[in-house]
Design an enzyme around this catalytic site. Structure first.
Site, PDB file in Angstrom:
ATOM      1  N   HIS A 168      15.636  56.174  41.221  1.00 49.59           N
ATOM      2  CA  HIS A 168      15.532  56.809  42.544  1.00 49.59           C
ATOM      3  C   HIS A 168      14.742  55.986  43.563  1.00 49.59           C
ATOM      4  O   HIS A 168      14.259  56.533  44.550  1.00 49.59           O
ATOM      5  CB  HIS A 168      14.896  58.201  42.389  1.00 49.59           C
ATOM      6  CG  HIS A 168      13.458  58.176  41.949  1.00 49.59           C
ATOM      7  ND1 HIS A 168      12.898  59.198  41.227  1.00 49.59           N
ATOM      8  CD2 HIS A 168      12.463  57.273  42.126  1.00 49.59           C
ATOM      9  CE1 HIS A 168      11.630  58.914  40.984  1.00 49.59           C
ATOM     10  NE2 HIS A 168      11.339  57.749  41.530  1.00 49.59           N
ATOM     11  N   HIS A 170       6.641  62.938  44.499  1.00 50.26           N
ATOM     12  CA  HIS A 170       5.644  61.861  44.540  1.00 50.26           C
ATOM     13  C   HIS A 170       4.528  62.243  45.507  1.00 50.26           C
ATOM     14  O   HIS A 170       4.358  61.619  46.554  1.00 50.26           O
ATOM     15  CB  HIS A 170       6.282  60.558  44.977  1.00 50.26           C
ATOM     16  CG  HIS A 170       7.381  60.081  44.075  1.00 50.26           C
ATOM     17  ND1 HIS A 170       8.638  60.626  44.074  1.00 50.26           N
ATOM     18  CD2 HIS A 170       7.408  59.093  43.143  1.00 50.26           C
ATOM     19  CE1 HIS A 170       9.394  59.998  43.182  1.00 50.26           C
ATOM     20  NE2 HIS A 170       8.673  59.064  42.607  1.00 50.26           N
ATOM     21  N   HIS A 199       9.203  50.228  35.430  1.00 52.53           N
ATOM     22  CA  HIS A 199       8.492  49.744  36.614  1.00 52.53           C
ATOM     23  C   HIS A 199       7.032  50.168  36.550  1.00 52.53           C
ATOM     24  O   HIS A 199       6.693  51.184  35.957  1.00 52.53           O
ATOM     25  CB  HIS A 199       9.133  50.176  37.934  1.00 52.53           C
ATOM     26  CG  HIS A 199       9.251  51.643  38.244  1.00 52.53           C
ATOM     27  ND1 HIS A 199       9.885  52.552  37.434  1.00 52.53           N
ATOM     28  CD2 HIS A 199       8.844  52.356  39.330  1.00 52.53           C
ATOM     29  CE1 HIS A 199       9.867  53.753  37.999  1.00 52.53           C
ATOM     30  NE2 HIS A 199       9.225  53.670  39.150  1.00 52.53           N
ATOM     31  N   GLU A 258       8.686  58.090  34.070  1.00 52.72           N
ATOM     32  CA  GLU A 258       9.678  58.942  34.762  1.00 52.72           C
ATOM     33  C   GLU A 258      10.907  59.194  33.887  1.00 52.72           C
ATOM     34  O   GLU A 258      11.615  60.185  34.064  1.00 52.72           O
ATOM     35  CB  GLU A 258      10.121  58.296  36.087  1.00 52.72           C
ATOM     36  CG  GLU A 258       9.032  58.302  37.156  1.00 52.72           C
ATOM     37  CD  GLU A 258       9.466  57.641  38.473  1.00 52.72           C
ATOM     38  OE1 GLU A 258       8.802  57.892  39.481  1.00 52.72           O
ATOM     39  OE2 GLU A 258      10.457  56.860  38.503  1.00 52.72           O
TER      40      GLU A 258
HETATM   41  C1  DHB Z   1       9.100  52.343  43.710  1.00 52.54           C
HETATM   42  C2  DHB Z   1       9.725  53.031  42.677  1.00 52.54           C
HETATM   43  C3  DHB Z   1       9.545  54.389  42.511  1.00 52.54           C
HETATM   44  O1  DHB Z   1      10.084  55.115  41.487  1.00 52.54           O
HETATM   45  C4  DHB Z   1       8.770  55.087  43.417  1.00 52.54           C
HETATM   46  O2  DHB Z   1       8.691  56.417  43.267  1.00 52.54           O
HETATM   47  C5  DHB Z   1       8.108  54.415  44.445  1.00 52.54           C
HETATM   48  C6  DHB Z   1       8.285  53.047  44.589  1.00 52.54           C
HETATM   49  C7  DHB Z   1       9.303  50.883  43.895  1.00 52.54           C
HETATM   50  O3  DHB Z   1       9.999  50.248  43.110  1.00 52.54           O
HETATM   51  O4  DHB Z   1       8.813  50.339  44.854  1.00 52.54           O
HETATM   52 FE    FE Z   2       9.299  57.311  41.422  1.00 55.31          FE
END
Ligand code: DHB
Ligand code: FE
Length: 292
Positions: free
Chosen positions: A12, A59, A197, A244
């Site tokens: 997302h 978030h 990530h 997540e």
């Molecule tokens: C990023 C990824 C995410 O899932 C998020 O909620 C905020 C930022 C990113 O890759 O920058």
């Molecule tokens: Fe996220």
């Protein structure tokens, strides 16, 4: 009765929303990412659901450290796209399905999952970016999303967060709830967020292609084993925000092959699978399963 006919899984990343909204989808950086969703947009048109049950995480947009619901179901008639710092995304307002949402809340709480009921909440990129990826670009005023959406927010931001096993069991309860709804409607369940990530700290930028793909293999083929993955494995292997991914187990647990925690029925059909690095700081994963 209502049926869950398919599950959709997708990352997302907020920068994907920004790329769409600023007309950058054909740039070299973004084009391969959006190409991975060409099949999916056509599939959505060919397999239009009556309702999407969309599992995502907020978030710190609708919720904050003031109040941290572990599992929150949206029972409102509509949801405004949130202002995440650059103004709300220019996408249509999300229409809810209060009757089905209230039915699912009743049934799932009676099955001993203590949901928070939310009648008023803005929805952030966790919900709007998956909708944009699957439904394409829409005019915020003259267009509408293809069907009502029931937002289901999971806390994966502030520890303690729910385990994959808990999410998998919850998915099974959601399927029972949907199947006890009298109307003959076709429901899709989406699991969103991930894949690997990490946005902060010494390991910021971490991506783990091998682990992501192995986890995705397992989610599809051996979800019972996948649900046993402990938190520490997500964090160690997929980075702090890789957690997540537990939300994908809610959607997988809601597929009809899973009964009482075991894979017993016909396996779902994998219609599409896609993996791409990078999108912003994130590995993007995506899959579509149709009920067997
Ligand atoms: C990023 C990824 C995410 O899932 C998020 O909620 C905020 C930022 C990113 O890759 O920058
Ligand atoms: Fe996220």
């Amino acid at each position: 009765m209502a049926r869950i006919t398919a599950s959709v899984y997708t990352s997302h990343v907020p920068a994907i929303g920004a790329a769409l909204d600023m007309g950058k989808t054909h740039e070299d950086y973004w084009q391969p990412l959006f190409a991975g969703y060409d099949f999916s947009k056509q599939w959505m048109k060919d397999n239009k659901p009556d309702v999407i049950f969309l599992v995502y995480n907020d978030h710190a947009t609708a919720f904050s450290l003031d109040m941290i619901p572990t599992f929150a179901i949206g029972t409102a008639a509509q949801y405004q796209p949130a202002d995440e710092g650059w103004g709300p995304r220019p996408v249509p307002v999300v229409q809810g399905h209060p009757v089905l949402a209230a039915h699912i809340a009743h049934s799932v709480i009676q099955q001993d999952f203590d949901l928070t009921i939310v009648n008023n909440m803005a929805v952030d990129h966790g919900l709007t970016v998956p909708l944009s990826l699957m439904c394409g670009e829409l005019d915020p005023v003259t267009d509408a999303w293809p069907c009502p959406v029931i937002p289901f927010a999971v806390n994966v931001v502030q520890y303690p967060v729910p385990s994959g096993a808990r999410c998998f069991a919850l998915g099974q309860a959601i399927r029972k709830a949907v199947e006890s709804f009298d109307d003959d409607i076709n429901v899709h369940i989406w699991g969103t967020g991930g894949m690997s990530h990490q946005l902060q700290g010494a390991r910021a930028g971490l991506i783990n292609r091998e682990w992501d793909n192995h986890w995705l293999d397992q989610l599809i083929q051996d979800p019972v084993a996948c649900a046993q993955t402990p938190h520490i494995d997500y964090v160690r292997e997929a980075g702090s925000e890789g957690i997540e991914l537990v939300m994908w187990l809610i959607a997988r647990g809601a597929m009809s092959d899973i009964e009482s925690g075991q894979a017993t029925g016909p396996a779902p059909t994998l219609r599409h699978r896609f993996y791409h690095v990078p999108a912003s700081n994130t590995a993007v994963g995506h899959a579509i399963l149709e009920a067997g």
